[in-house]
Scaffold this motif. Sequence first.
Motif, PDB file in Angstrom:
ATOM      1  N   THR A  82     -20.571   8.581  -2.123  1.00 19.65           N
ATOM      2  CA  THR A  82     -19.797   9.562  -2.880  1.00 19.65           C
ATOM      3  C   THR A  82     -18.703  10.145  -1.996  1.00 19.65           C
ATOM      4  O   THR A  82     -18.963  10.545  -0.856  1.00 19.65           O
ATOM      5  N   TRP A  83     -17.515  10.193  -2.535  1.00 18.91           N
ATOM      6  CA  TRP A  83     -16.367  10.733  -1.801  1.00 18.91           C
ATOM      7  C   TRP A  83     -16.081  12.132  -2.328  1.00 18.91           C
ATOM      8  O   TRP A  83     -15.647  12.315  -3.453  1.00 18.91           O
ATOM      9  N   SER A  84     -16.333  13.126  -1.504  1.00 12.43           N
ATOM     10  CA  SER A  84     -16.082  14.521  -1.889  1.00 12.43           C
ATOM     11  C   SER A  84     -14.612  14.843  -1.652  1.00 12.43           C
ATOM     12  O   SER A  84     -14.145  14.896  -0.513  1.00 12.43           O
ATOM     13  N   THR A  85     -13.877  15.056  -2.733  1.00 13.52           N
ATOM     14  CA  THR A  85     -12.454  15.325  -2.635  1.00 13.52           C
ATOM     15  C   THR A  85     -11.988  16.074  -3.867  1.00 13.52           C
ATOM     16  O   THR A  85     -12.629  16.037  -4.922  1.00 13.52           O
ATOM     17  N   ALA A  86     -10.853  16.750  -3.729  1.00 13.27           N
ATOM     18  CA  ALA A  86     -10.261  17.461  -4.862  1.00 13.27           C
ATOM     19  C   ALA A  86      -9.386  16.550  -5.718  1.00 13.27           C
ATOM     20  O   ALA A  86      -8.856  16.982  -6.742  1.00 13.27           O
ATOM     21  N   LEU A  87      -9.249  15.293  -5.316  1.00 18.09           N
ATOM     22  CA  LEU A  87      -8.412  14.342  -6.050  1.00 18.09           C
ATOM     23  C   LEU A  87      -8.998  14.054  -7.430  1.00 18.09           C
ATOM     24  O   LEU A  87     -10.207  13.896  -7.579  1.00 18.09           O
ATOM     25  N   ARG A  88      -8.131  13.984  -8.440  1.00 19.81           N
ATOM     26  CA  ARG A  88      -8.559  13.710  -9.803  1.00 19.81           C
ATOM     27  C   ARG A  88      -7.732  12.562 -10.387  1.00 19.81           C
ATOM     28  O   ARG A  88      -6.657  12.244  -9.870  1.00 19.81           O
ATOM     29  N   PRO A  89      -8.204  11.921 -11.471  1.00 23.80           N
ATOM     30  CA  PRO A  89      -7.469  10.792 -12.055  1.00 23.80           C
ATOM     31  C   PRO A  89      -6.013  11.109 -12.392  1.00 23.80           C
ATOM     32  O   PRO A  89      -5.139  10.259 -12.218  1.00 23.80           O
ATOM     33  N   PRO A 105       0.831  -1.216   0.000  1.00 19.70           N
ATOM     34  CA  PRO A 105       0.000   0.000   0.000  1.00 19.70           C
ATOM     35  C   PRO A 105       0.861   1.260   0.000  1.00 19.70           C
ATOM     36  O   PRO A 105       1.955   1.290   0.575  1.00 19.70           O
ATOM     37  N   ARG A 106       0.354   2.269  -0.660  1.00 17.13           N
ATOM     38  CA  ARG A 106       1.014   3.575  -0.666  1.00 17.13           C
ATOM     39  C   ARG A 106       0.136   4.575   0.075  1.00 17.13           C
ATOM     40  O   ARG A 106      -1.093   4.468   0.058  1.00 17.13           O
ATOM     41  N   THR A 107       0.773   5.518   0.684  1.00 19.22           N
ATOM     42  CA  THR A 107       0.044   6.539   1.442  1.00 19.22           C
ATOM     43  C   THR A 107       0.313   7.918   0.847  1.00 19.22           C
ATOM     44  O   THR A 107       1.407   8.190   0.355  1.00 19.22           O
ATOM     45  N   PHE A 108      -0.702   8.769   0.885  1.00 21.12           N
ATOM     46  CA  PHE A 108      -0.550  10.147   0.442  1.00 21.12           C
ATOM     47  C   PHE A 108      -1.601  10.994   1.148  1.00 21.12           C
ATOM     48  O   PHE A 108      -2.471  10.460   1.863  1.00 21.12           O
ATOM     49  N   ARG A 109      -1.521  12.274   0.954  1.00 19.90           N
ATOM     50  CA  ARG A 109      -2.398  13.211   1.648  1.00 19.90           C
ATOM     51  C   ARG A 109      -3.238  13.976   0.638  1.00 19.90           C
ATOM     52  O   ARG A 109      -2.755  14.398  -0.415  1.00 19.90           O
ATOM     53  N   VAL A 110      -4.513  14.156   0.970  1.00 23.21           N
ATOM     54  CA  VAL A 110      -5.415  14.994   0.187  1.00 23.21           C
ATOM     55  C   VAL A 110      -6.072  15.962   1.154  1.00 23.21           C
ATOM     56  O   VAL A 110      -6.994  15.592   1.889  1.00 23.21           O
ATOM     57  N   GLY A 111      -5.601  17.187   1.164  1.00 24.28           N
ATOM     58  CA  GLY A 111      -6.095  18.141   2.165  1.00 24.28           C
ATOM     59  C   GLY A 111      -5.707  17.680   3.562  1.00 24.28           C
ATOM     60  O   GLY A 111      -4.550  17.372   3.839  1.00 24.28           O
ATOM     61  N   ALA A 112      -6.690  17.575   4.444  1.00 21.55           N
ATOM     62  CA  ALA A 112      -6.430  17.097   5.805  1.00 21.55           C
ATOM     63  C   ALA A 112      -6.551  15.586   5.915  1.00 21.55           C
ATOM     64  O   ALA A 112      -6.219  15.011   6.961  1.00 21.55           O
ATOM     65  N   ASP A 113      -7.017  14.911   4.854  1.00 23.56           N
ATOM     66  CA  ASP A 113      -7.227  13.466   4.893  1.00 23.56           C
ATOM     67  C   ASP A 113      -5.954  12.718   4.516  1.00 23.56           C
ATOM     68  O   ASP A 113      -5.191  13.159   3.641  1.00 23.56           O
ATOM     69  N   LEU A 114      -5.756  11.583   5.164  1.00 24.64           N
ATOM     70  CA  LEU A 114      -4.672  10.669   4.809  1.00 24.64           C
ATOM     71  C   LEU A 114      -5.281   9.485   4.061  1.00 24.64           C
ATOM     72  O   LEU A 114      -6.287   8.914   4.499  1.00 24.64           O
ATOM     73  N   ALA A 173     -17.312  12.857  -9.747  1.00 29.56           N
ATOM     74  CA  ALA A 173     -16.930  12.601  -8.358  1.00 29.56           C
ATOM     75  C   ALA A 173     -16.490  11.150  -8.224  1.00 29.56           C
ATOM     76  O   ALA A 173     -16.714  10.326  -9.118  1.00 29.56           O
ATOM     77  N   TRP A 174     -15.888  10.840  -7.088  1.00 30.64           N
ATOM     78  CA  TRP A 174     -15.471   9.475  -6.789  1.00 30.64           C
ATOM     79  C   TRP A 174     -16.617   8.745  -6.086  1.00 30.64           C
ATOM     80  O   TRP A 174     -17.242   9.273  -5.174  1.00 30.64           O
ATOM     81  N   VAL A 175     -16.849   7.512  -6.509  1.00 31.47           N
ATOM     82  CA  VAL A 175     -17.883   6.671  -5.902  1.00 31.47           C
ATOM     83  C   VAL A 175     -17.202   5.485  -5.226  1.00 31.47           C
ATOM     84  O   VAL A 175     -16.462   4.732  -5.872  1.00 31.47           O
ATOM     85  N   LEU A 176     -17.447   5.317  -3.937  1.00 30.59           N
ATOM     86  CA  LEU A 176     -16.873   4.222  -3.167  1.00 30.59           C
ATOM     87  C   LEU A 176     -17.828   3.036  -3.181  1.00 30.59           C
ATOM     88  O   LEU A 176     -19.004   3.177  -2.842  1.00 30.59           O
ATOM     89  N   ASP A 177     -17.329   1.868  -3.578  1.00 30.76           N
ATOM     90  CA  ASP A 177     -18.151   0.656  -3.599  1.00 30.76           C
ATOM     91  C   ASP A 177     -18.099  -0.038  -2.233  1.00 30.76           C
ATOM     92  O   ASP A 177     -17.017  -0.271  -1.692  1.00 30.76           O
ATOM     93  N   GLN A 178     -19.269  -0.344  -1.687  1.00 33.28           N
ATOM     94  CA  GLN A 178     -19.394  -1.050  -0.417  1.00 33.28           C
ATOM     95  C   GLN A 178     -18.477  -0.478   0.671  1.00 33.28           C
ATOM     96  O   GLN A 178     -17.663  -1.185   1.252  1.00 33.28           O
ATOM     97  N   PRO A 179     -18.618   0.811   0.922  1.00 30.22           N
ATOM     98  CA  PRO A 179     -17.728   1.418   1.924  1.00 30.22           C
ATOM     99  C   PRO A 179     -18.096   0.991   3.344  1.00 30.22           C
ATOM    100  O   PRO A 179     -19.265   0.848   3.692  1.00 30.22           O
ATOM    101  N   LYS A 180     -17.075   0.816   4.153  1.00 28.20           N
ATOM    102  CA  LYS A 180     -17.246   0.521   5.570  1.00 28.20           C
ATOM    103  C   LYS A 180     -16.706   1.721   6.348  1.00 28.20           C
ATOM    104  O   LYS A 180     -15.522   2.019   6.301  1.00 28.20           O
TER     105      LYS A 180
END
Length: 353
Positions: free
Chosen positions: A222-229, A146-155, A197-204
Amino acid sequence: MKLQLYVMKTVATRIIGAALILMSILQILDLLDVTTDILDRGLGVAGVFFYAGLRLPRLFEQVAPIAVLAGGLFAFSQLARESAVVAMRASGVSGYRIIGMAIPAVLGVMLLDALCGQVLAPRADPALADWWKNTTPVAERKEVRPRTFRVGADLIMATTASADGRQINAITIFRRNDKGILIEKVESPVARYDGRAWVLDQPKTTRFTGDLAQTSTAASNTWSTALRPNDVQGLLGDDTAPTAASAQRALQDGGSDRPESFYATHLQAAFAGPFVSLVMLLLSAPVALANFRSGQGAILLTGGLAAGLLFLVANGMMTALGESGALSPFLAVWAAPAIFGALAVRTFLALEG
């Protein structure tokens, strides 16, 4: 007009020749490492050409400055040896105008360099990485970490992504409050980008409130984020230099896995990179005014080559300092071109008298 075309043609053909030779050398060295693997995978000669084709944009980006330096030195030394420069100056053409005639050829290299670095290579690299991964035998495939990165305040933690960056696999989102305390964790096997927008499948989803943890599930979310492909391609793909657009987005919370200084430096480098070729032309320009009969030509030819190589080393070192935050990004990227360009102009002015 004929004189300008003659000078530009002389410089352009030498630059093209140098670029082809340098690219061929790098391509051969690269293929020596991978041709056996490509053939062992049953991809044949077509696979070799496919690999080589996708590598061309990065190779040109690497050799463009050196090609301009070598081409400029060869072209101007030829004009000086044939006394063409003496004839042009005797007819009233200044040395400044002679160099100006060669600039259109370098402008073409600068445009192609920018096109490769900002458009072609960022598209070819993910396609090559995806092709290489999919053709790797199952027994030789390495475990994906797994790789980790930051999007705004989210990890964010994720394993892999599709070649176009529109799907992220095994994603985990850690959300924090303004104080940096974890308040929510969202796990999903797949996140897909639907164009808006990003759609999360079967999110927990697990929410943390004090010492309590509440878990809930859903079919999709739906995942609200500024992340793009495009951001995903850089973050979960091979380690390549970010483009101006991706660096700008990383600075605007579009997704980052490195310090802010790294992206700020590459944002400046995206604009300064093509001008390295122009500096190389200026470093080769004094050779045009050299007197080869007195030995001055050999000295200027050697000095121009040494100055060009020293410039590349200094520029690389200062860029690394900018990436680490030890130097201002603007200074790290623009200082070396400004210094060596000024030294080249000063030398040319002294020879021009």
